[in-house]
Structures are given as C-alpha cells and as structure tokens.
Design a protein around this motif. Structure first.
Motif, mmCIF file in Angstrom:
data_model
loop_
_atom_site.group_PDB
_atom_site.id
_atom_site.type_symbol
_atom_site.label_atom_id
_atom_site.label_comp_id
_atom_site.label_asym_id
_atom_site.label_seq_id
_atom_site.Cartn_x
_atom_site.Cartn_y
_atom_site.Cartn_z
ATOM 1 N N ALA A 54 0.827 -1.206 0.000
ATOM 2 C CA ALA A 54 0.000 0.000 0.000
ATOM 3 C C ALA A 54 0.863 1.258 0.000
ATOM 4 O O ALA A 54 0.553 2.242 -0.691
ATOM 5 N N LEU A 55 1.948 1.234 0.761
ATOM 6 C CA LEU A 55 2.830 2.394 0.820
ATOM 7 C C LEU A 55 3.449 2.708 -0.541
ATOM 8 O O LEU A 55 3.772 3.860 -0.838
ATOM 9 N N ALA A 56 3.611 1.683 -1.368
ATOM 10 C CA ALA A 56 4.186 1.900 -2.696
ATOM 11 C C ALA A 56 3.289 2.776 -3.557
ATOM 12 O O ALA A 56 3.753 3.366 -4.542
ATOM 13 N N TRP A 57 2.000 2.863 -3.206
ATOM 14 C CA TRP A 57 1.076 3.705 -3.951
ATOM 15 C C TRP A 57 1.098 5.150 -3.469
ATOM 16 O O TRP A 57 0.571 6.033 -4.138
ATOM 17 N N CYS A 58 1.667 5.397 -2.292
ATOM 18 C CA CYS A 58 1.690 6.755 -1.743
ATOM 19 C C CYS A 58 2.511 7.670 -2.646
ATOM 20 O O CYS A 58 3.561 7.292 -3.157
ATOM 21 N N GLY A 59 2.028 8.880 -2.828
ATOM 22 C CA GLY A 59 2.738 9.837 -3.667
ATOM 23 C C GLY A 59 2.389 9.741 -5.132
ATOM 24 O O GLY A 59 2.861 10.541 -5.939
ATOM 25 N N GLY A 60 1.545 8.773 -5.495
ATOM 26 C CA GLY A 60 1.123 8.637 -6.884
ATOM 27 C C GLY A 60 -0.056 9.520 -7.206
ATOM 28 O O GLY A 60 -0.455 10.398 -6.431
ATOM 29 N N ARG A 61 -0.660 9.274 -8.372
ATOM 30 C CA ARG A 61 -1.780 10.104 -8.817
ATOM 31 C C ARG A 61 -2.990 9.939 -7.910
ATOM 32 O O ARG A 61 -3.750 10.882 -7.681
ATOM 33 N N MET A 62 -3.196 8.724 -7.389
ATOM 34 C CA MET A 62 -4.304 8.483 -6.457
ATOM 35 C C MET A 62 -3.780 8.629 -5.027
ATOM 36 O O MET A 62 -2.857 7.920 -4.631
ATOM 37 N N PRO A 63 -4.345 9.539 -4.240
ATOM 38 C CA PRO A 63 -3.859 9.726 -2.865
ATOM 39 C C PRO A 63 -4.124 8.481 -2.011
ATOM 40 O O PRO A 63 -5.276 8.074 -1.829
ATOM 41 N N VAL A 64 -3.074 7.869 -1.499
ATOM 42 C CA VAL A 64 -3.180 6.680 -0.648
ATOM 43 C C VAL A 64 -2.387 6.931 0.626
ATOM 44 O O VAL A 64 -1.256 7.420 0.581
ATOM 45 N N ARG A 65 -3.005 6.618 1.749
ATOM 46 C CA ARG A 65 -2.303 6.660 3.038
ATOM 47 C C ARG A 65 -2.492 5.336 3.751
ATOM 48 O O ARG A 65 -3.483 4.647 3.551
ATOM 49 N N VAL A 66 -1.531 5.003 4.593
ATOM 50 C CA VAL A 66 -1.608 3.785 5.398
ATOM 51 C C VAL A 66 -1.630 4.190 6.862
ATOM 52 O O VAL A 66 -0.785 4.981 7.308
ATOM 53 N N VAL A 67 -2.596 3.675 7.611
ATOM 54 C CA VAL A 67 -2.663 3.960 9.040
ATOM 55 C C VAL A 67 -2.497 2.656 9.805
ATOM 56 O O VAL A 67 -2.928 1.589 9.348
ATOM 57 N N ASP A 68 -1.886 2.750 10.948
ATOM 58 C CA ASP A 68 -1.646 1.581 11.798
ATOM 59 C C ASP A 68 -2.915 1.281 12.595
ATOM 60 O O ASP A 68 -3.282 2.032 13.495
ATOM 61 N N ALA A 69 -3.566 0.171 12.248
ATOM 62 C CA ALA A 69 -4.772 -0.267 12.955
ATOM 63 C C ALA A 69 -4.520 -1.618 13.600
ATOM 64 O O ALA A 69 -5.409 -2.478 13.638
ATOM 65 N N GLY A 70 -3.307 -1.808 14.116
ATOM 66 C CA GLY A 70 -2.926 -3.101 14.662
ATOM 67 C C GLY A 70 -3.034 -3.220 16.163
ATOM 68 O O GLY A 70 -2.657 -4.254 16.729
ATOM 69 N N ALA A 71 -3.536 -2.195 16.842
ATOM 70 C CA ALA A 71 -3.605 -2.257 18.304
ATOM 71 C C ALA A 71 -4.557 -3.335 18.795
ATOM 72 O O ALA A 71 -4.340 -3.932 19.852
ATOM 73 N N ARG A 72 -5.619 -3.585 18.026
ATOM 74 C CA ARG A 72 -6.575 -4.650 18.366
ATOM 75 C C ARG A 72 -6.977 -5.359 17.086
ATOM 76 O O ARG A 72 -7.186 -4.703 16.065
ATOM 77 N N PRO A 73 -7.123 -6.674 17.109
ATOM 78 C CA PRO A 73 -7.544 -7.378 15.901
ATOM 79 C C PRO A 73 -9.022 -7.156 15.627
ATOM 80 O O PRO A 73 -9.805 -6.923 16.545
ATOM 81 N N GLY A 74 -9.392 -7.229 14.372
ATOM 82 C CA GLY A 74 -10.802 -7.147 14.023
ATOM 83 C C GLY A 74 -11.097 -6.082 12.984
ATOM 84 O O GLY A 74 -10.521 -4.985 13.015
ATOM 85 N N VAL A 75 -12.012 -6.401 12.072
ATOM 86 C CA VAL A 75 -12.337 -5.472 11.002
ATOM 87 C C VAL A 75 -13.022 -4.219 11.546
ATOM 88 O O VAL A 75 -12.850 -3.123 10.986
ATOM 89 N N ALA A 76 -13.787 -4.338 12.630
ATOM 90 C CA ALA A 76 -14.465 -3.160 13.185
ATOM 91 C C ALA A 76 -13.447 -2.141 13.685
ATOM 92 O O ALA A 76 -13.583 -0.939 13.416
ATOM 93 N N PHE A 77 -12.435 -2.603 14.398
ATOM 94 C CA PHE A 77 -11.405 -1.675 14.880
ATOM 95 C C PHE A 77 -10.655 -1.055 13.708
ATOM 96 O O PHE A 77 -10.350 0.148 13.716
ATOM 97 N N ALA A 78 -10.354 -1.855 12.678
ATOM 98 C CA ALA A 78 -9.641 -1.323 11.518
ATOM 99 C C ALA A 78 -10.472 -0.254 10.813
ATOM 100 O O ALA A 78 -9.957 0.807 10.426
#
Length: 309
Positions: A54-78
């Motif tokens: 995902a980070l490889a897409w950062c800075g390209g034409r489409m704005p992409v950011r990666v956030v750390d959602a690893g503090a708790r498992p689960g799609v709801a927390f993410a």
C-alpha cells in the motif's frame, strides 16, 4: 498548509491481504467520473507485505495513506481507525480482496448525497469459480435483513457520511467475527438516520474457496448472529430463535457430513455445517451460559494515532 479536501475517503481494512490488495487498489485507480477521493488503508496487524504494498502507492496520482490499525484485531477496529484518519466528508468501505466497479466511488458519492448511509450490490460470479458459489445469490438487488428486522448494508460495499459514523461511535468492536455491519445499520436507523441503496456501487465479492476456510468463516458468522440477536432482542422485535431447532439442524447437517468428501458438494456442506454449529455455539455462549459482551465503540479521532509513511 491546509489538508487537501476530499469528497470521499475510501477505507480499506486489511490483515495479511498482500495477494489481493494490489488488485483492489488498481480498481480504485481506474475509477471513472469520480469526485475527489483518497484511499486510507487501515493495516490491522499484517505480518505479510500488505503495508509495504500500500505504501508503494503513496505519492502517486491516487492519494493513498496507510494507518496503523494493529492495536486490536478485528475489522471493526480497523474500519474505525481508518475513519478517524479520513479526510473526506463521506466514507466508502470496501475490502482488500474484492474488486470495486469502475463507477463505484461515483455511485457511493451520489447515494450519500441523498441518504446518511448506503449499501451497494455485491456480485459473486465474476471473480469466483462456480463450485465456490454454488447455491449462493450471485448478485444482490437490495439491502439485506436478518431476523425479520431492519435492513443492513454489506460491509464490503458500504458508504456512510463521516459525521454520522462518528456520531454513532462507528462499528462495534465487540463483534469479532461478523455482523458488526448489521449492528451498525440497526443503530443508525434507531437513531433516526436513513439507509439507502446505491444500485451502481457494485463490488465483485470474493468468497473463500477452501473447505476449512469456508467452514471456519461460516461457523464464525453463525455464532456472531446469535451475539447480534442476544444484544438486540430484549429491546426490539426480532424473530424468535430456538435452541432446540438449532440442535436439530446440527444433527441433520452432521448426518450429511459425508458430502464433504464430494468435490461438487463439499463447500456447500461445509458452509451449512459450519453455520449451524456456529449458531448452536452462539446459543450456548450468549444465551444459555452467558450474555453478549458490552458494546465497544470507537474512541474520539483526536485520541487515535495515525501512521502515514
């Protein structure tokens, strides 16, 4: 410097999704007639190369950011972590292993101009083999419902106005294995917000294709369905559920377990057996010997940590 203004933030929760995340990002990069949008990848503790991809897409034409959602498992927390970091007035959720259609972002934005939240169709027949989806609805034609109650939108194609999502506390993190989007949709409607349908927001929805994975996922969904029921039934008019009926259903599916040896029937049988065993486990866990856990809603955005690059 002021942050860029986006009409939509696309939030993708991911955990070890490197095999498919790139395909989803390419689908988003090819959007047609889309309003200004960003992509927020919420990395839920991946141990593969998901974050790096995902980070490889950062800075390209489409704005992409990666956030750390690893503090708790689960799609709801993410999802909650992704929304907290989002900079769009509207949020559109999709999954890392699916394909959004070329006008998906446009359709989500149009739907959210009319409704507080919208669901879009999920389609199964384009990225799944025939035996994988045997007996399943290939294209949804409206929001779904369970227990004869209010409709809900599938989390793989869900749009919500960000201010509404935050006002509701996001998705409930006490649901670890599914039905968190149903609980969210019900709370949304209980609070007086509107849930609509965006027919052009189509997502090709990938299904598990291995017997063990199908069984495990179906078991989790069956169990979480009883968590949902036990949470809402005391205060709302849900259809009744039966422990005796669940025991009977498990017995029937156990007698059919030999179908797991049939390559043409094993996934259908794994899905049925897993679901019914999960429902029975949910009866025992959330009704007979315990109760559903207390809701766990999101923290305020200012208290969450965003990790960019």
């Amino acid at each position: 410097m002021a942050e860029p203004a986006y009409e939509v933030a696309v939030v993708i929760p991911v955990r070890n999704g490197a095999e498919t995340l790139g395909e989803q990002l390419r689908c988003l990069a090819q959007q047609q007639d889309a309003p200004a949008f960003e992509v927020v990848v919420a990395d839920n503790g991946s141990t593969d190369s998901s974050a790096a991809l995902a980070l490889a897409w950062c800075g390209g034409r489409m704005p992409v950011r990666v956030v750390d959602a690893g503090a708790r498992p689960g799609v709801a927390f993410a999802r909650n972590t992704g929304v907290a970091a989002a900079r769009g007035a509207a949020v559109a959720f999709c999954d890392a292993d699916d394909h959004v259609s070329p006008r998906w972002v446009r359709a989500m934005a149009d739907g959210l101009a009319e409704f507080d939240a919208v669901g879009g169709p999920v389609r199964l027949d384009r990225i799944n083999a025939g035996p994988t989806i045997a007996g399943m609805e290939t294209l949804s034609t409206g929001n779904r419902s369970v227990f004869g109650y209010l409709p809900y939108a599938v989390g793989a194609s869900l749009g919500v106005r960000r201010e509404v999502y935050l006002a509701l506390g996001g998705t409930d993190e006490s649901f670890p294995h599914g039905h968190e989007e149903v609980d969210f949709a019900w709370r949304l409607q209980h609070a007086g917000y509107s849930l609509g349908w965006a027919p052009d927001a189509v997502v090709d929805y990938r299904q598990r294709a291995d017997t063990r994975g199908v069984f495990r996922q179906s078991f989790n969904y069956g169990e979480s369905s009883l968590q949902l029921w036990a949470r809402h039934a005391p205060t709302h008019s849900l259809a009744p559920v039966s422990l005796k009926g669940s025991i009977r259903n498990v017995a029937v599916q156990t007698l059919r377990a030999h179908r797991l040896l049939d390559p043409q029937a094993r996934l259908v049988q794994a899905r049925a057996l897993g679901w019914n065993l999960g429902v029975l486990a949910g009866h025992l866990r959330y009704r007979k010997f315990g109760a559903p856990p207390a809701p766990r809603l999101m923290e305020q955005p200012s208290r969450l940590t965003e990790v960019a690059r």
